[in-house]
Design an enzyme around this catalytic site. Sequence first.
Site, mmCIF file in Angstrom:
data_model
loop_
_atom_site.group_PDB
_atom_site.id
_atom_site.type_symbol
_atom_site.label_atom_id
_atom_site.label_comp_id
_atom_site.label_asym_id
_atom_site.label_seq_id
_atom_site.Cartn_x
_atom_site.Cartn_y
_atom_site.Cartn_z
ATOM 1 N N ASP B 205 0.161 2.152 -4.386
ATOM 2 C CA ASP B 205 -0.008 1.785 -2.899
ATOM 3 C C ASP B 205 -1.190 2.452 -2.400
ATOM 4 O O ASP B 205 -1.168 3.607 -2.618
ATOM 5 C CB ASP B 205 1.200 2.317 -2.307
ATOM 6 C CG ASP B 205 1.118 1.813 -0.618
ATOM 7 O OD1 ASP B 205 0.083 1.754 -0.113
ATOM 8 O OD2 ASP B 205 2.215 1.957 0.025
ATOM 9 N N HIS B 206 -2.414 1.600 -2.202
ATOM 10 C CA HIS B 206 -3.489 2.157 -2.265
ATOM 11 C C HIS B 206 -3.788 3.155 -0.769
ATOM 12 O O HIS B 206 -4.446 3.875 -0.925
ATOM 13 C CB HIS B 206 -4.828 1.028 -2.224
ATOM 14 C CG HIS B 206 -4.843 0.193 -0.938
ATOM 15 N ND1 HIS B 206 -3.998 -0.833 -0.686
ATOM 16 C CD2 HIS B 206 -5.539 0.341 0.225
ATOM 17 C CE1 HIS B 206 -4.240 -1.485 0.405
ATOM 18 N NE2 HIS B 206 -5.024 -0.569 1.059
ATOM 19 N N HIS B 268 3.129 0.434 3.092
ATOM 20 C CA HIS B 268 2.233 1.413 3.711
ATOM 21 C C HIS B 268 2.886 2.139 4.797
ATOM 22 O O HIS B 268 2.852 3.360 4.923
ATOM 23 C CB HIS B 268 1.034 0.532 4.192
ATOM 24 C CG HIS B 268 0.221 -0.290 3.156
ATOM 25 N ND1 HIS B 268 0.377 0.062 2.058
ATOM 26 C CD2 HIS B 268 -0.334 -1.441 3.236
ATOM 27 C CE1 HIS B 268 -0.406 -0.861 1.402
ATOM 28 N NE2 HIS B 268 -0.880 -1.705 2.317
#
Lengths: 372, 521
Positions: B205-206, B268
């Site tokens: 999950d960047h 996110h």
Amino acid sequence: MSMPQTSEPVAVNIGEIRSQLRAMWASEAMHQDAVIRASTHNLIVFVADHAAAEETTQRIIELTTDRPGRVILIDVEPGDEDRVDSWVTTYCRTVGKKQICGELITLAVRGSLREEIHSTVISLLSPDLPVYLWWTSDLNANDQLFGRLSQNADRVLVDTSLFGSDAQGLSEVAILPKELPTGDLNWARLTVWRQLLAQLWDMGTLQQPLRTIQSIEIEYAASNKHQDGERALLMTGWLADTFEWELASAQRKIDGGYVAQWRKGDWAGQISLIEARRTDLPSGEITNIHIEAGQKAPFVRPRLFLNADLGCIETITSDSEDASHSMCRFKPVSISGALAEEIDLGYDPVYRHALNRAVEILTACGKLEDHT
Amino acid sequence: MINENSLKLMENPLREGKRIGRAPEPVAMVIFGATGDLTARKLVPALFSLAVENRLPPNFRVIGFARTPWTHEEFREEMRKGVKEHGRYDPEKDRAVWDSFARNFYFVPGNFRDDADFAKIDDLLHQQHRDLEIPDNRVYYLAAPPQFFDDIVTNLGAAKMAENTHDGWRRIVIEKPFGHDLESAHQLNRMLHNVFDEKQVYRIDHYLGKETVQNILVFRFANAIWEPIWNRNLVDHVQISVAESIGIEDRADYYDKAGIVRDIFQNHIMQLLTLVAMEPPVAFQADAIRDEKVKVLRAMHPIPIDQVRLDSVRAQYAPGVVEGKRVTGYLDEEDVPNTSTTPTYAALKMNIDNWRWQDVPFYLRSGKRMPTRATEISIHFKQPPHLLFEDDSDEDAELRPNVLAIRVQPDEGIALRFEVKAPGYGTQQRSVTMDFRYGISFGTTSLPDAYERLLLDVMLGDATLFAREDEIERAWELIDPLLQAWETDAAPPLERYEAGTWGPVGADQLMQTAGRHWRRL
């Protein structure tokens, strides 16, 4: 970068200096949408040679536009009259929407007031931020001003390439009290080379051979015989400390450079530090490291060499045809870049160990006796 | 299965001290779907930044795998263009580094469904292992569309390419979406675990690779002053906002099926929420941190169906102006059905039922086509119990509560709002902000891209910034009932908001009913 604003010199007065700084930031704010300042440190810079003050100021401005902070420059001017003048300079650099600002307070000291300037310096520090003392001239642990300023500093930074010779530089730092956390800009200049040597170990297949190094040649750019070997000596000291080698003997070479023999148990090896006349590189810059390692033939021969034209250091893992090659970006580390690394990364005890081992070589060569 | 720890190389004595950072062992990264956008826009530019900064191991190799019949040379050239356009470093300026980096790029054309093509990759890697005398460590990166994950993973298993061996370890990286609901997330995890051990799986999950997100833990747990006030005693509520100014671009097919909740909330926003709300972990280690994050999710409950209308808002953007440009509404976007009810904006009120956060609502919002791109977490503290300072000029004056805002992007930093006395003879107070910004305090012109950090962590075997199976599934357990409720009569109305505004009226009402308001980003 916006034009630096500099105030008129005035006889030193702490309240006046502070009020000048306030006025300059207010004026800066009137010309910009907003000036947001941050400060991460205090840096006290001591320049004994007035002629070098301007150059040092430039390096400070380069540093402070990347690492915002307050710099207090002590510039010892010639003259017997007891007098301290001061002026302040503010400067900002805009990066995108961000503005990074710094402030420089110059204290031009004459006469015997040099010994008394520490109290002025201390009263000008930004509160509660780390204090770094960058001492740019010869070191003397008995110097009263150095002693007083270093007592108030979290770290002392020096550049052993600025001293008279490699022996002088390293030995002067080595005799500073151990409890004084000292950093050397020459150590920061070695980081990339040390990193590449560490990567050789990471390769797995080189781990065993690297435990029994037969010989290492470290070549470095030199402009004066026996004067520019600080980095090569530190590199040697670091390797010796890391691999727990004991120094057996060391000699200066007539044509410049050093050679040292090491022992560990029943293994013995040799390190040669070789001077190379290079006008395209700063003095002291490492240019080649050749290793021959392994318990018996065939030895492995990894090597690292600087290709200044390409701006790269090339690593070749052995002299066989299928050796792996890799390139790493290289740019000589500027004074401000080395200062930034020292400030960012803090005290490195590994440096002290490397320094002590380097001084061992110099002692064995008799260079320290010459110097002292 | 061989434990990775038994494969570790001897500790490197040359890395002692602070200056020489951790570096991975020699490794090959196999990218499945290497001709896709992600590889050229994100992965290879990030890897090249690591190469320039000398963070990659010797003999680092990239093996691209996709159906397109590229040669090694074509692969290298396409990646060079990608790095030139999207990278932090220019391959032409760092030509020698690029040449050395790209020389180790290989391309294997093949089909995700054909096990014989997987054998080609395996042969190539075995050969490199033998010829270069390096460990056979591998990272498999699934940059292909999710519908191919099953084929790729199954074939890796069938070809015996998934198990750690004495010659090297194996890790797999997967990109979101991690399923589109709870059941599909279960299926995905089951499928992965048929072949890989959970410790080999890195779900990327960047957001977790962003500097400010990592700083949340340092900020909370390296400073003694926050913990005593970081709870229901002094916190009134918490807001987490993820605003995007872009629309759906060319992702209509994916987006219209996913919507804002699957796209942003399930991953996110939940990750940000857990980092803000978690208890101190026993150690700064992957599982210790992830255990605490899961506990937060377990202390949360799905919004009850009878509360869905009150505690959730959904909306779609209508035409408007964003950043000076006129843009169409969602229903007018190419490939979006004009009957679509997919929300492009959502706001939720959620609660965490534990000692620390009982009765402290967490307001979560995210939308597309907002006035600007901004991600922020703000902790809103309670009002002082008594207003001591009367403002002569304003009888209705109220103290503004303190707010601690953690800006994730852009202008990464932390700001604290507090009240001070305005200069003058009266006792008027004003709000001021103490502002820390990464760029200004650290002089960094550009922070490392999230992928740089995350790819390096995968190679180093550090899973701290990656989501674990139970985190993913628990997040779906919270989100799934909401999505199902939105399919029923219990759903709040699907509102419209003008593109370039901060969302629908309903979102403001969600806050106003409790006497609160959204923070302006």
